[in-house]
Design a protein around this motif. Structure first.
Motif, PDB file in Angstrom:
ATOM      1  N   ALA A  70      -6.790  29.092  -5.181  1.00 19.01           N
ATOM      2  CA  ALA A  70      -6.142  28.646  -3.952  1.00 19.01           C
ATOM      3  C   ALA A  70      -6.401  29.552  -2.761  1.00 19.01           C
ATOM      4  CB  ALA A  70      -4.641  28.498  -4.179  1.00 19.01           C
ATOM      5  N   ASP A  71      -6.734  28.937  -1.627  1.00 17.77           N
ATOM      6  CA  ASP A  71      -6.807  29.675  -0.369  1.00 17.77           C
ATOM      7  C   ASP A  71      -5.402  29.975   0.135  1.00 17.77           C
ATOM      8  OD1 ASP A  71      -9.783  29.605   0.285  1.00 17.77           O
ATOM      9  OD2 ASP A  71      -9.366  27.489  -0.052  1.00 17.77           O
ATOM     10  N   ARG A  72      -4.493  29.016  -0.064  1.00 23.20           N
ATOM     11  CA  ARG A  72      -3.093  29.204   0.292  1.00 23.20           C
ATOM     12  C   ARG A  72      -2.216  28.584  -0.788  1.00 23.20           C
ATOM     13  NH1 ARG A  72      -2.010  31.339   5.002  1.00 23.20           N
ATOM     14  NH2 ARG A  72       0.159  30.645   5.046  1.00 23.20           N
ATOM     15  N   ILE A  73      -1.023  29.178  -0.941  1.00 21.72           N
ATOM     16  CA  ILE A  73      -0.082  28.747  -1.969  1.00 21.72           C
ATOM     17  C   ILE A  73       1.277  28.551  -1.317  1.00 21.72           C
ATOM     18  CG2 ILE A  73       1.095  29.416  -4.107  1.00 21.72           C
ATOM     19  CD1 ILE A  73      -1.368  31.226  -4.690  1.00 21.72           C
ATOM     20  N   ALA A  74       1.953  27.470  -1.691  1.00 23.63           N
ATOM     21  CA  ALA A  74       3.336  27.267  -1.253  1.00 23.63           C
ATOM     22  C   ALA A  74       4.218  27.184  -2.489  1.00 23.63           C
ATOM     23  CB  ALA A  74       3.469  25.989  -0.425  1.00 23.63           C
ATOM     24  N   VAL A  75       5.373  27.812  -2.405  1.00 25.73           N
ATOM     25  CA  VAL A  75       6.334  27.780  -3.514  1.00 25.73           C
ATOM     26  C   VAL A  75       7.470  26.846  -3.124  1.00 25.73           C
ATOM     27  CG1 VAL A  75       7.878  29.125  -4.981  1.00 25.73           C
ATOM     28  CG2 VAL A  75       5.739  30.145  -4.147  1.00 25.73           C
ATOM     29  N   LEU A  76       7.670  25.822  -3.943  1.00 20.46           N
ATOM     30  CA  LEU A  76       8.681  24.803  -3.686  1.00 20.46           C
ATOM     31  C   LEU A  76       9.855  25.028  -4.629  1.00 20.46           C
ATOM     32  CD1 LEU A  76       9.224  22.154  -2.082  1.00 20.46           C
ATOM     33  CD2 LEU A  76       8.098  20.922  -3.948  1.00 20.46           C
ATOM     34  N   ASP A  77      11.052  25.127  -4.070  1.00 20.63           N
ATOM     35  CA  ASP A  77      12.234  25.383  -4.887  1.00 20.63           C
ATOM     36  C   ASP A  77      13.394  24.552  -4.358  1.00 20.63           C
ATOM     37  OD1 ASP A  77      13.747  26.713  -6.920  1.00 20.63           O
ATOM     38  OD2 ASP A  77      14.614  28.004  -5.383  1.00 20.63           O
ATOM     39  N   HIS A  78      13.967  23.717  -5.225  1.00 20.90           N
ATOM     40  CA  HIS A  78      15.084  22.856  -4.849  1.00 20.90           C
ATOM     41  C   HIS A  78      14.796  22.063  -3.568  1.00 20.90           C
ATOM     42  CE1 HIS A  78      17.112  25.750  -7.576  1.00 20.90           C
ATOM     43  NE2 HIS A  78      17.801  24.669  -7.927  1.00 20.90           N
ATOM     44  N   GLY A  79      13.584  21.529  -3.497  1.00 23.51           N
ATOM     45  CA  GLY A  79      13.231  20.653  -2.396  1.00 23.51           C
ATOM     46  C   GLY A  79      12.829  21.334  -1.115  1.00 23.51           C
ATOM     47  N   LYS A  80      12.764  22.656  -1.092  1.00 22.56           N
ATOM     48  CA  LYS A  80      12.396  23.404   0.109  1.00 22.56           C
ATOM     49  C   LYS A  80      11.213  24.329  -0.167  1.00 22.56           C
ATOM     50  CE  LYS A  80      17.054  23.590   2.162  1.00 22.56           C
ATOM     51  NZ  LYS A  80      16.709  22.902   3.436  1.00 22.56           N
ATOM     52  N   VAL A 135       9.983  27.750  -0.002  1.00 24.59           N
ATOM     53  CA  VAL A 135      10.637  29.055   0.137  1.00 24.59           C
ATOM     54  C   VAL A 135       9.652  30.155   0.493  1.00 24.59           C
ATOM     55  CG1 VAL A 135      12.548  28.450  -1.373  1.00 24.59           C
ATOM     56  CG2 VAL A 135      10.486  29.451  -2.370  1.00 24.59           C
ATOM     57  N   ALA A 136       8.358  29.899   0.357  1.00 29.89           N
ATOM     58  CA  ALA A 136       7.350  30.890   0.753  1.00 29.89           C
ATOM     59  C   ALA A 136       5.998  30.214   0.808  1.00 29.89           C
ATOM     60  CB  ALA A 136       7.309  32.056  -0.230  1.00 29.89           C
ATOM     61  N   GLU A 137       5.141  30.719   1.690  1.00 28.49           N
ATOM     62  CA  GLU A 137       3.776  30.199   1.785  1.00 28.49           C
ATOM     63  C   GLU A 137       2.861  31.310   2.274  1.00 28.49           C
ATOM     64  OE1 GLU A 137       1.125  26.804   4.124  1.00 28.49           O
ATOM     65  OE2 GLU A 137       3.315  26.659   4.115  1.00 28.49           O
ATOM     66  N   GLY A 138       1.649  31.331   1.749  1.00 30.75           N
ATOM     67  CA  GLY A 138       0.669  32.326   2.176  1.00 30.75           C
ATOM     68  C   GLY A 138      -0.456  32.414   1.178  1.00 30.75           C
ATOM     69  N   THR A 139      -1.347  33.360   1.388  1.00 32.00           N
ATOM     70  CA  THR A 139      -2.371  33.628   0.391  1.00 32.00           C
ATOM     71  C   THR A 139      -1.715  34.291  -0.814  1.00 32.00           C
ATOM     72  OG1 THR A 139      -2.880  35.850   1.208  1.00 32.00           O
ATOM     73  CG2 THR A 139      -4.048  33.995   2.251  1.00 32.00           C
ATOM     74  N   ALA A 140      -2.427  34.324  -1.927  1.00 29.05           N
ATOM     75  CA  ALA A 140      -1.884  34.969  -3.118  1.00 29.05           C
ATOM     76  C   ALA A 140      -1.543  36.430  -2.833  1.00 29.05           C
ATOM     77  CB  ALA A 140      -2.882  34.871  -4.273  1.00 29.05           C
ATOM     78  N   ASP A 141      -2.421  37.133  -2.121  1.00 29.05           N
ATOM     79  CA  ASP A 141      -2.171  38.546  -1.818  1.00 29.05           C
ATOM     80  C   ASP A 141      -0.966  38.715  -0.909  1.00 29.05           C
ATOM     81  OD1 ASP A 141      -4.251  39.416  -3.390  1.00 29.05           O
ATOM     82  OD2 ASP A 141      -5.690  39.548  -1.744  1.00 29.05           O
ATOM     83  N   GLU A 142      -0.823  37.814   0.089  1.00 29.31           N
ATOM     84  CA  GLU A 142       0.325  37.901   0.982  1.00 29.31           C
ATOM     85  C   GLU A 142       1.634  37.709   0.222  1.00 29.31           C
ATOM     86  OE1 GLU A 142      -1.820  36.251   5.087  1.00 29.31           O
ATOM     87  OE2 GLU A 142      -0.669  34.896   3.786  1.00 29.31           O
ATOM     88  N   LEU A 143       1.648  36.768  -0.687  1.00 27.57           N
ATOM     89  CA  LEU A 143       2.863  36.521  -1.468  1.00 27.57           C
ATOM     90  C   LEU A 143       3.183  37.706  -2.374  1.00 27.57           C
ATOM     91  CD1 LEU A 143       2.417  32.765  -2.477  1.00 27.57           C
ATOM     92  CD2 LEU A 143       3.857  33.713  -0.671  1.00 27.57           C
ATOM     93  N   LYS A 144       2.167  38.280  -2.969  1.00 29.78           N
ATOM     94  CA  LYS A 144       2.391  39.421  -3.863  1.00 29.78           C
ATOM     95  C   LYS A 144       2.948  40.622  -3.106  1.00 29.78           C
ATOM     96  CE  LYS A 144      -1.403  38.075  -6.912  1.00 29.78           C
ATOM     97  NZ  LYS A 144      -2.797  38.385  -7.330  1.00 29.78           N
ATOM     98  N   ARG A 145       2.506  40.802  -1.861  1.00 29.85           N
ATOM     99  CA  ARG A 145       2.967  41.956  -1.098  1.00 29.85           C
ATOM    100  C   ARG A 145       4.437  41.834  -0.685  1.00 29.85           C
ATOM    101  NH1 ARG A 145      -2.417  42.133   1.188  1.00 29.85           N
ATOM    102  NH2 ARG A 145      -1.774  40.949   3.031  1.00 29.85           N
ATOM    103  N   ARG A 146       4.989  40.620  -0.783  1.00 31.67           N
ATOM    104  CA  ARG A 146       6.395  40.433  -0.436  1.00 31.67           C
ATOM    105  C   ARG A 146       7.332  40.927  -1.535  1.00 31.67           C
ATOM    106  NH1 ARG A 146       7.275  34.511   2.127  1.00 31.67           N
ATOM    107  NH2 ARG A 146       9.406  35.252   1.814  1.00 31.67           N
ATOM    108  N   ILE A 147       6.775  41.180  -2.714  1.00 33.40           N
ATOM    109  CA  ILE A 147       7.595  41.528  -3.868  1.00 33.40           C
ATOM    110  C   ILE A 147       7.506  43.020  -4.146  1.00 33.40           C
ATOM    111  CG2 ILE A 147       8.056  41.006  -6.295  1.00 33.40           C
ATOM    112  CD1 ILE A 147       8.369  38.656  -4.302  1.00 33.40           C
ATOM    113  N   PRO A 148       8.649  43.707  -4.304  1.00 37.12           N
ATOM    114  CA  PRO A 148       8.621  45.137  -4.628  1.00 37.12           C
ATOM    115  C   PRO A 148       7.944  45.396  -5.970  1.00 37.12           C
ATOM    116  CG  PRO A 148      10.830  44.425  -3.958  1.00 37.12           C
ATOM    117  CD  PRO A 148      10.025  43.182  -4.167  1.00 37.12           C
ATOM    118  N   GLY A 149       7.432  46.570  -6.121  1.00 37.81           N
ATOM    119  CA  GLY A 149       6.842  46.951  -7.405  1.00 37.81           C
ATOM    120  C   GLY A 149       5.384  47.325  -7.315  1.00 37.81           C
ATOM    121  N   GLY A 150       4.753  47.060  -6.165  1.00 35.22           N
ATOM    122  CA  GLY A 150       3.365  47.452  -6.009  1.00 35.22           C
ATOM    123  C   GLY A 150       3.247  48.967  -5.910  1.00 35.22           C
ATOM    124  N   HIS A 151       2.170  49.502  -6.472  1.00 34.10           N
ATOM    125  CA  HIS A 151       2.002  50.956  -6.420  1.00 34.10           C
ATOM    126  C   HIS A 151       0.540  51.332  -6.630  1.00 34.10           C
ATOM    127  CE1 HIS A 151       2.480  50.154 -10.764  1.00 34.10           C
ATOM    128  NE2 HIS A 151       1.690  51.206 -10.942  1.00 34.10           N
TER     129      HIS A 151
END
Length: 313
Positions: A203-213, A215-231
């Motif tokens: 995927a060039d871009r990914i959207a996450v759909l949750d309960h009809g909304k 909740v996030a959209e972006g490239t895989a790398d952009e989405l991963k950077r939103r989550i703590p735990g990278g090091h």
């Protein structure tokens, strides 16, 4: 001609009192792969059915290949292909006959239909099996034939619903290569998948759909950077360099026995460069360095709070 293959604004759909889509917005550029992720009941299949004109939306607007799904549904159908998670191949027909049948349905004419079928059999490496009943095909061959049938009408946009479910790793990667080739030919792919690795790979871009909304959209790398735990994991040849690195980088987790230092990092080039600059300024000798970022499983769980395996329902 618009640069958007799919444009969705405020799309809504309810079944009785149950809201399935609650005003989603999507924009998919031409010649790209867009992946929609979500757990069971999130609304992905409903989205695909609306965009492919199989069901009506309850509100909002959408266009596919520049055609409005409400005002010009026939135009949308002429411009798209849909490959569901369950093969549409007729087991009683040969591979060649399946393709010729699709050519007839697209009104290509006898000669043009035969040429198109021959081209697709060659493209999908099905020439040797062309005269055999589809019932004798392996899972990977059936999926290739199914996608070839979708391409008979030369669609501009293809909706792929779990295209590699049940395939072995070799067949799955062969299907991935076909998808890449289609996109290289300016076809747009709208992908739903139960394999997060697949979305990450294609995927060039990914959207996450949750309960009809959404909740996030972006490239895989952009989405991963939103989550703590990278090091960043730094390894050293001696404890002296390890201690120097601890003083240079500040917040970090040290493993003295393994001579390793785990430094929080969001995975961006700028933050990695800043870390390396600090180490260089302190003349710290680093034996090796590796980046660790959250994967899409972590992203999905963090964004939805759902422990269920991602599917396309």
């Amino acid at each position: 001609m618009t640069t958007q293959a799919i444009a969705v604004t405020g799309l809504r759909k309810s079944f009785g009192d149950h809201v399935v889509l609650d005003g989603i917005d999507l924009n998919v550029p031409r010649g790209t792969v867009f992946s929609l992720l979500g757990a069971n009941g999130a609304g992905k299949t409903t989205t695909v059915k609306i965009l492919s004109t199989l069901i009506k939306a309850g509100g909002g607007s959408a266009s596919v290949a520049g055609r409005d799904i409400d005002a010009d549904p026939d135009g949308v159908r002429a411009a798209i292909g849909v490959t569901g998670q369950f093969s549409a191949v007729d087991n009683l027909l040969t591979g060649q006959e399946n393709l010729r049948l699709m050519a007839d349905l697209h009104h290509l004419g006898r000669a043009a239909g035969r040429r198109r079928a021959a081209e697709l059999l060659e493209r999908f490496d099905l020439v040797e099996a062309a005269g055999k009943p589809a019932s004798t095909y392996s899972g990977g061959m059936r999926r290739r034939l199914d996608l070839a049938m979708t391409l008979v009408g030369s669609p501009q946009v293809i909706f792929l619903d779990e295209p590699t479910t049940g395939l072995d790793p070799r067949s799955r990667r062969a299907m991935w290569q076909i998808v890449r080739e289609l996109v290289a030919g300016s076809v747009t792919i709208f992908l739903t998948t139960q394999y997060l690795e697949e979305a990450d790979e294609l995927a060039d871009r990914i959207a996450v759909l949750d309960h009809g909304k959404i909740v996030a959209e972006g490239t895989a790398d952009e989405l991963k950077r939103r989550i703590p735990g990278g090091h960043v994991l730094l390894r050293f040849n001696n404890s002296r360099d390890l201690e120097s690195a601890v003083r240079a980088v500040g917040q970090a987790t040290r493993d003295g026995d393994a001579l390793e230092l785990r430094v929080p990092n969001d995975g961006s080039l700028s933050s990695l460069k800043a870390l390396l600059d600090r180490l260089d300024e302190s003349t710290v000798e680093v034996d090796s360095l590796s980046m660790h970022t959250p994967d899409l499983d972590d992203v999905f769980l963090a964004l939805t709070g759902n422990t269920e395996k991602v599917t396309t329902r």
